[in-house]
Write an enzyme that holds these catalytic residues in place. Structure first.
Site, short mmCIF file in Angstrom:
data_model
loop_
_atom_site.label_atom_id
_atom_site.label_comp_id
_atom_site.label_asym_id
_atom_site.label_seq_id
_atom_site.Cartn_x
_atom_site.Cartn_y
_atom_site.Cartn_z
N GLY A 24 77.07 57.15 -21.14
CA GLY A 24 75.70 58.15 -22.16
C GLY A 24 75.20 58.71 -21.50
N CYS A 51 80.68 54.84 -16.00
CA CYS A 51 78.89 54.62 -16.26
C CYS A 51 78.33 55.90 -16.11
CB CYS A 51 78.24 54.24 -14.93
SG CYS A 51 76.84 53.62 -14.71
N HIS A 81 77.77 47.95 -22.62
CA HIS A 81 78.17 48.53 -21.26
C HIS A 81 77.61 47.54 -20.03
CE1 HIS A 81 78.85 51.09 -18.17
NE2 HIS A 81 77.53 51.41 -16.97
N HIS A 107 80.62 57.58 -9.29
CA HIS A 107 79.63 57.67 -7.76
C HIS A 107 80.12 59.10 -6.88
CE1 HIS A 107 78.74 53.50 -9.31
NE2 HIS A 107 77.10 54.44 -8.83
N ARG A 129 66.61 53.83 -0.74
CA ARG A 129 66.44 54.12 -1.96
C ARG A 129 65.45 52.91 -2.59
NH1 ARG A 129 67.49 54.94 -6.70
NH2 ARG A 129 67.01 53.19 -8.85
N TYR A 130 64.16 53.11 -2.63
CA TYR A 130 62.81 52.35 -3.28
C TYR A 130 62.97 52.56 -4.85
CZ TYR A 130 61.74 52.65 1.11
OH TYR A 130 61.84 53.17 3.01
N GLU A 151 82.12 48.44 -16.15
CA GLU A 151 82.65 49.64 -14.90
C GLU A 151 84.04 48.96 -14.26
OE1 GLU A 151 79.59 50.21 -11.73
OE2 GLU A 151 80.82 49.50 -9.78
ZN LIG Z 1 77.08 51.22 -16.02
#
Ligand SMILES: [Zn+2]
Length: 769
Positions: A445, A737, A655, A705, A528-529, A677
């Site tokens: 996407g 992803c 997904h 990633h 990471r918040y 994934e």
């Molecule tokens: Zn994903």
């Protein structure tokens, strides 16, 4: 006097000070001394806040630079060998375990290249912890004294605290065996671990610690009998030691009742239980206490942002007091407040009405103390009156109640959640519409969110450019994305989502019923918040959300363009949900809003629509049984409500990420095509599980990633391996992803190789025929 207690406080700072400091340290812009200083300041602020609020039992050792479980791994020397060979400083070793480390050699240091330890979700929250990783060579010992140091730090400020430790049984059970010791069961290390805990407990007692909170959150999971035995063994062992503090064993996020055998007769000072999530456990837990043990009753929710209903909480606390007596009951937060934003006072844009229904960590401190005062017979009438007014105001608010939505949700039928024909018949109608080749290719996407996109969106939000200028800019991005996908030769295209900042926020902002904060950050992992939107009232869709961009993209190409939506369960899970309406009904409201979007897309000529549910797995109740079965049923139904309005020939995709999902539950969604994934799984057993999955699947072929570009040969090999157990006619070819965190060069290269591999197999299968 009934005491008040807090199980833990957010460590990120009211203005995200911790994030700024750690990231500055990682990038070399701050020294270790500066980083440590920020940590110390945050701790001091937190302790003073709790002291000022009148909290009786204030936690220490709840602070962490990354994760409290990782802190314990380091403290107990659970450090896999691969991290110790570089002579890293303590803090660099710690961050290397947390997030991996790649560093070139210098005159004074070796080259470092080591990956991070595994990180997984903390129970059913959005927090992630770093998994303790044990091997046969693990030698437990104390490598430092963080809990002691932080207790003394608070004491120097004149504040007595109760150190928080992760319990030995949970620490082992939540961990895993390292690659070199796969047959090792971590719980078998208990005998070796316990003396090290005792050493720590003695050190704490020696500096004056009277009481420790030992978290054993696994008590709310389905536990084998062996683990019950481990609890008995561990805490009996502690009770045989001299000169250690008294112990309160804390559990949260559910009921301990199915594990009463684990805690019955434990020689500890008392227990903490979560009576927000599982109020029904009070009687059973009270019944197994000895007549000296205390019960800390968690009645102020550590997981949400809603103001406490004092009348309701007081009833629960009074029921506990009636059973145990006031001197054996403590009023507490349900869990650590780690999962709530820090301070509502930092919100300037919420209306008074909305603000009056919220309570963040700082406000929850007052809630705990006021309830404790009330049940101690103190005069808190004014606070209770104001609270009752707030609660009643919210219940009757027109911002919350939308009759039309309530009526429509109540009228949901099974038919509404069922496609017109089963998959095999739908497929027959879809084949001539799409004329897709074997091994059809697509993406999930999103395409790279370039700096230009972020800067332009920012300008638009600040009013520096007009709506028309922004629309023109987005159109240009869409044109480029379509051109690139056509050049690569993908079969089902996407508009690229340049206009979307975040897959939940983007939709929440366009739906009625949501509220947003400016500073409501909650730690997800490390630095990471997440600032989750808040479902405030009944949810509805005032106007189409994705139509313009999707239709524009479709106008540029003869290939099908997928409409892209975020599913109802994910919209629910990645927001703060309401506490005055069950989650199923909230999901249903969102699913109806999405259903309208799906219908609008279809009516506008969009033939493929994907509804993503990456959060489907994490919403799963912690225990097997009726609640979990019920969840699967309503979660799948919510998805089907949003997707079942379409004609047979319209293709519905879905997904999932990080999904150890049972194929049966994926089947219940009845999507025509799902993508999952998969690239890091590489597990023949997992593929085999999908053998009987009737609809079509794309197992993710590369890790999004990483900037790494897999070669065509690598894709060919990967597809070949899946084909050994998975049929070609159901096979879709796609990445793991969305690609929004990647750059364009590696995105184009990876997708080109992926499409070449699909073409290779198309030719190969054409020859066969
Ligand atoms: Zn994903």
């Amino acid at each position: 006097m009934v005491s008040s207690s807090v199980l833990g406080f957010p460590r990120i700072g009211a203005k995200r000070e911790l994030k700024k400091a750690t990231e500055a340290y990682w990038s070399g812009k701050k020294s270790v001394e500066e980083l440590l200083k920020v940590g110390k300041e945050i701790r001091e602020t937190n302790w003073k806040l709790q002291k000022e609020a009148g909290v009786d039992i204030i936690p220490s050792n709840d602070f962490s630079f990354y994760d409290q479980v990782l802190d314990a791994s380091l403290l107990f020397n659970v450090i896999p060998d691969r991290y110790t060979k570089y002579d890293l400083s303590e803090i660099d070793l710690y961050f290397a375990m947390a997030r991996g480390l790649q560093r070139q050699a210098t005159e004074t240091s070796k080259k470092v290249d080591v990956t991070a330890l595994e990180m997984v979700k903390w129970f059913d929250s959005n927090y992630h912890y770093v998994r303790p990783t044990f091997s046969k060579s693990t030698e437990f010992k104390l490598t430092g004294a963080k809990p002691v140091d932080q207790y003394l730090e608070a004491k120097a400020l004149g504040i007595e605290t109760r150190p928080v430790l992760i319990g030995p049984v949970s620490f082992l059970y939540l961990g895993k065996a390292d690659k070199d010791s796969l047959d090792l069961e971590p719980i078998s290390l208990l005998d070796k671990l316990l003396p090290v805990y005792v050493e720590l407990l003695k050190k704490l007692a020696a500096v004056g610690v009277k009481s420790v909170q030992i978290d054993e959150p696994i008590l709310v999971l389905d536990l084998p009998e062996k683990i019950h035995g481990a609890f008995q063994k561990a805490y009996k062992y502690f009770s045989e030691q001299k000169d250690i503090p008294e112990i309160v064993v804390a559990s949260y996020f559910g009921t301990v009742v199915p594990n009463l055998a684990a805690i019955k007769g434990l020689p500890v000072a008392g227990f903490h239980v979560d009576l927000v999530r599982a109020p029904e456990q009070l009687n059973d837990v009270a019944a197994i206490l000895s007549d000296k043990q205390v019960l800390s009753v968690g009645v102020v929710n550590g997981r949400n942002i809603w103001k406490n209903d004092f009348a309701k909480s007081t009833k629960i606390v009074e029921a506990a007091i009636a059973k145990l007596g006031a001197d054996r009951v403590i009023v507490a937060t349900s869990s650590s407040l780690l999962h709530t934003p820090v301070d509502l006072d930092n919100e300037s844009k919420l209306t008074e009405e909305v603000k009056d229904s919220f309570s963040f960590a700082k406000q929850k401190l007052y809630e705990v103390t006021v309830i404790a005062k009330k049940v101690s017979g103190k005069d808190v009438a004014a606070a209770y009156e104001a609270n009752a007014k707030s609660i009643a105001g919210r219940a009757n608010s027109t911002k919350i109640n939308n009759q039309a939505v309530q009526k429509r949700t109540a009228a949901i039928t099974n038919k509404l959640a069922t496609r017109a024909a089963p998959f095999t018949e739908r497929l027959k109608e879809q084949i001539p519409v799409f004329k897709l080749p074997l091994f059809p290719t697509t993406t999930i996407g999103s395409f790279p969110q370039t700096k230009e996109i972020r800067v332009t969106r920012n300008k638009f939000q600040k009013g520096a450019i007009s709506a028309q200028q922004y629309e023109d800019f987005i159109n240009k991005q869409i044109e480029e994305a379509i051109k690139i996908q056509e050049d690569i030769g993908l079969d089902v295209l996407v508009e690229g989502e340049a206009s979307r900042s975040d897959m939940v926020f983007f939709f929440a902002e366009q739906l009625d019923g949501y509220q947003f904060t400016e500073n409501g950050w909650v730690q997800s992992y490390g630095s990471r918040y997440v600032r989750a939107p808040i479902i405030y009232g009944d949810v509805s869709r005032p106007k189409p959300m994705t139509l313009r961009e999707t239709v524009y993209a479709q106008s540029l190409t003869t290939k099908p363009v997928k409409g892209m939506l975020t599913g109802p369960v994910t919209m629910l899970r990645w927001s703060f949900p309401r506490d005055d309406l069950d989650q199923k009904t909230q999901a249903n409201q969102i699913s109806l809003a999405l259903r309208d979007e799906v219908s609008d897309l279809e009516a506008a000529g969009i033939k493929v629509i994907q509804v993503d549910e990456p959060a489907l797995r994490e919403g799963l109740p912690l225990r097997a049984g009726a609640e979990r079965d019920d969840y699967y049923e309503w979660a799948a139904k919510a998805f089907r409500i949003s997707t079942s309005s379409v004609a047979n020939k319209t293709q519905i995709h879905s997904h999932f990420c990080y999904s150890d999902l049972d194929p049966n539950h994926i089947k219940a969604l009845d999507a025509d095509v799902v993508s999952i994934e998969f690239s890091k799984k590489d597990d023949a057993n997992y593929i085999a599980e999908f053998k009987n999955y009737p609809n079509h699947i794309g197992l993710g072929l590369f890790d999004i990633h990483s900037p790494r570009i897999p070669s065509t040969e690598e894709f060919i090999e990967k597809i070949g391996k899946i084909l050994e157990s998975y049929p070609a006619e159901k096979f879709w070819v796609n990445p793991d992803c969305g690609l929004k965190t990647r750059g364009w060069p590696e995105t184009i290269a990876s997708l080109t190789h992926m499409v070449e591999a699909a073409k290779y197999y198309r030719e190969k299968y054409a020859e066969k025929k």
